[in-house]
Design a protein around this motif. Structure first.
Motif, short mmCIF file in Angstrom:
data_model
loop_
_atom_site.label_atom_id
_atom_site.label_comp_id
_atom_site.label_asym_id
_atom_site.label_seq_id
_atom_site.Cartn_x
_atom_site.Cartn_y
_atom_site.Cartn_z
N VAL A 62 0.84 -1.20 0.00
CA VAL A 62 0.00 0.00 0.00
C VAL A 62 0.87 1.26 0.00
CG1 VAL A 62 -1.67 1.33 1.36
CG2 VAL A 62 -2.00 -1.13 1.04
N ALA A 63 1.91 1.28 0.81
CA ALA A 63 2.81 2.43 0.86
C ALA A 63 3.50 2.64 -0.49
CB ALA A 63 3.84 2.24 1.97
N ALA A 64 3.89 1.56 -1.14
CA ALA A 64 4.53 1.68 -2.45
C ALA A 64 3.55 2.22 -3.49
CB ALA A 64 5.08 0.31 -2.88
N LEU A 65 2.29 1.78 -3.45
CA LEU A 65 1.28 2.29 -4.38
C LEU A 65 1.02 3.78 -4.16
CD1 LEU A 65 -1.26 -0.68 -4.47
CD2 LEU A 65 0.26 0.09 -6.32
N ILE A 66 0.93 4.16 -2.90
CA ILE A 66 0.71 5.58 -2.59
C ILE A 66 1.91 6.41 -3.05
CG2 ILE A 66 0.51 7.23 -0.68
CD1 ILE A 66 -1.21 5.10 0.76
N ALA A 67 3.11 5.94 -2.83
CA ALA A 67 4.30 6.65 -3.27
C ALA A 67 4.34 6.75 -4.80
CB ALA A 67 5.56 5.96 -2.75
N LEU A 113 1.61 11.99 -9.78
CA LEU A 113 1.00 13.33 -9.70
C LEU A 113 2.05 14.41 -9.91
CD1 LEU A 113 -1.49 13.02 -6.71
CD2 LEU A 113 -2.06 13.36 -9.11
N TYR A 114 3.19 14.25 -9.25
CA TYR A 114 4.27 15.23 -9.40
C TYR A 114 4.73 15.29 -10.85
CZ TYR A 114 8.58 17.78 -8.65
OH TYR A 114 9.58 18.71 -8.72
N TYR A 115 4.91 14.14 -11.47
CA TYR A 115 5.32 14.08 -12.88
C TYR A 115 4.29 14.78 -13.76
CZ TYR A 115 6.02 12.26 -17.58
OH TYR A 115 6.17 12.17 -18.92
N GLU A 116 3.01 14.49 -13.53
CA GLU A 116 1.95 15.07 -14.35
C GLU A 116 1.92 16.60 -14.22
OE1 GLU A 116 -2.85 14.64 -15.03
OE2 GLU A 116 -2.04 14.13 -13.07
N GLN A 117 2.14 17.11 -13.03
CA GLN A 117 2.03 18.55 -12.81
C GLN A 117 3.26 19.32 -13.24
OE1 GLN A 117 0.69 19.41 -8.87
NE2 GLN A 117 -1.15 18.20 -9.10
N VAL A 118 4.42 18.67 -13.25
CA VAL A 118 5.65 19.41 -13.51
C VAL A 118 6.29 19.07 -14.86
CG1 VAL A 118 7.97 19.90 -12.64
CG2 VAL A 118 6.09 19.61 -11.04
N GLY A 163 -2.10 17.72 -20.75
CA GLY A 163 -3.17 16.79 -21.07
C GLY A 163 -2.84 15.35 -20.77
N CYS A 164 -1.62 15.08 -20.36
CA CYS A 164 -1.19 13.71 -20.08
C CYS A 164 -1.76 13.18 -18.79
CB CYS A 164 0.34 13.65 -20.01
SG CYS A 164 1.01 12.10 -19.37
N CYS A 165 -1.95 11.90 -18.75
CA CYS A 165 -2.08 11.09 -17.55
C CYS A 165 -3.43 11.11 -16.85
CB CYS A 165 -0.99 11.43 -16.54
SG CYS A 165 0.65 11.51 -17.25
N ALA A 166 -4.04 12.23 -16.62
CA ALA A 166 -5.34 12.33 -15.93
C ALA A 166 -5.34 11.64 -14.57
CB ALA A 166 -6.46 11.80 -16.82
N PRO A 190 -5.88 22.29 -11.56
CA PRO A 190 -5.63 23.67 -11.98
C PRO A 190 -4.25 23.89 -12.59
CG PRO A 190 -6.65 23.62 -9.81
CD PRO A 190 -6.29 22.21 -10.16
N LEU A 191 -3.22 23.24 -12.06
CA LEU A 191 -1.88 23.42 -12.62
C LEU A 191 -1.81 22.91 -14.06
CD1 LEU A 191 0.28 22.36 -9.55
CD2 LEU A 191 -0.15 24.66 -10.38
N GLN A 192 -2.45 21.79 -14.31
CA GLN A 192 -2.47 21.23 -15.65
C GLN A 192 -3.25 22.16 -16.59
OE1 GLN A 192 -0.58 19.24 -16.97
NE2 GLN A 192 -1.52 17.42 -17.82
N ALA A 193 -4.34 22.74 -16.10
CA ALA A 193 -5.12 23.67 -16.92
C ALA A 193 -4.27 24.87 -17.33
CB ALA A 193 -6.37 24.13 -16.16
N GLU A 194 -3.47 25.38 -16.39
CA GLU A 194 -2.59 26.52 -16.71
C GLU A 194 -1.52 26.12 -17.74
OE1 GLU A 194 -2.81 29.63 -15.71
OE2 GLU A 194 -4.30 29.47 -14.12
N ARG A 195 -0.98 24.93 -17.60
CA ARG A 195 0.04 24.46 -18.56
C ARG A 195 -0.56 24.27 -19.95
NH1 ARG A 195 2.54 19.39 -16.84
NH2 ARG A 195 3.95 19.78 -18.55
N ILE A 196 -1.76 23.69 -20.02
CA ILE A 196 -2.42 23.51 -21.31
C ILE A 196 -2.67 24.87 -21.95
CG2 ILE A 196 -4.57 22.78 -22.41
CD1 ILE A 196 -4.65 20.46 -20.38
N LEU A 197 -3.15 25.82 -21.18
CA LEU A 197 -3.40 27.16 -21.71
C LEU A 197 -2.11 27.77 -22.26
CD1 LEU A 197 -5.33 29.51 -22.21
CD2 LEU A 197 -4.73 30.35 -19.93
N GLY A 198 -1.01 27.61 -21.55
CA GLY A 198 0.26 28.15 -22.02
C GLY A 198 0.70 27.55 -23.34
N GLN A 199 0.36 26.30 -23.58
CA GLN A 199 0.73 25.64 -24.84
C GLN A 199 -0.25 25.96 -25.96
OE1 GLN A 199 1.14 21.48 -23.99
NE2 GLN A 199 2.91 21.78 -22.67
#
Length: 183
Positions: free
Chosen positions: A9-14, A20-25, A30-33, A41-50
């Motif tokens: 469980v700890a490994a799955l959470i990690a 999540l960190y990869y998706e946001q940074v 639009g990747c991953c969902a 919101p961070l992904q929305a800002e990145r999509i808008l920038g592109q």
């Protein structure tokens, strides 16, 4: 046996946290969902920038604002972006755009870094704004004129105001070109 399951469980959470960190940074927009069904919101800002790097596409601006507001309803820049999208669409603020601008003032009376953008939008629609919104804008300008980091960008942002009433208001508020010192 329980310790093994706790480790799994700890490994799955990690792994999920790392995803999540990869998706946001790092991930392409639009990747991953990984935040589905919640808004990211961070992904929305990145999509808008592109998609709309020059910030001139009203549909992209509105879509980004709605996505950010789904995740952070108290985000004043998202409300401001919604008003801006309305202005881009109609060439003026409609009632919906004015409500969005008012909401941005309700959430953050002084915008700091986004003050030049908001004041510029307000001055470009000055003749159609309700008195309460004008008063909010005047209060924000008065604070911004004392903020060294905001004053210059604000003065630059209001140079292109198209509404004659907004240009007059900017001049009366001291946002015109620098004047020589009195003798």
């Amino acid at each position: 046996m329980q310790i093994r399951w706790l480790g799994v469980v700890a490994a799955l959470i990690a792994a999920y946290g790392a995803g999540l960190y990869y998706e946001q940074v790092f991930a392409p927009a639009g990747c991953c969902a990984l935040t589905w069904p919640n808004a990211n919101p961070l992904q929305a800002e990145r999509i808008l920038g592109q998609v709309d790097a020059r910030a001139v596409d009203p549909a992209a601006q509105e879509q980004a604002a709605v996505r950010v507001l789904n995740g952070r309803p108290g985000d004043p820049t998202a409300w401001l972006r919604l008003a801006y999208a309305d202005w881009l669409t109609h060439g003026r603020l409609t009632a919906a755009g004015q409500r969005a601008l008012d909401t941005s003032y309700l959430i953050a009376p002084y915008g700091g870094a986004f003050t030049p953008w908001r004041i510029s939008l307000a001055l470009n629609n000055w003749s159609a704004l309700p008195q309460a919104t004008r008063q909010d804008a005047v209060k924000e300008v008065n604070v911004a004129l004392t903020d060294y980091d905001t004053r210059r960008p604000l003065e630059a942002a209001v140079r292109g105001v198209g509404d004659p009433s907004g240009r007059l208001a900017a001049a009366l508020l001291g946002l015109g070109p620098a004047r020589p010192a009195a003798p």
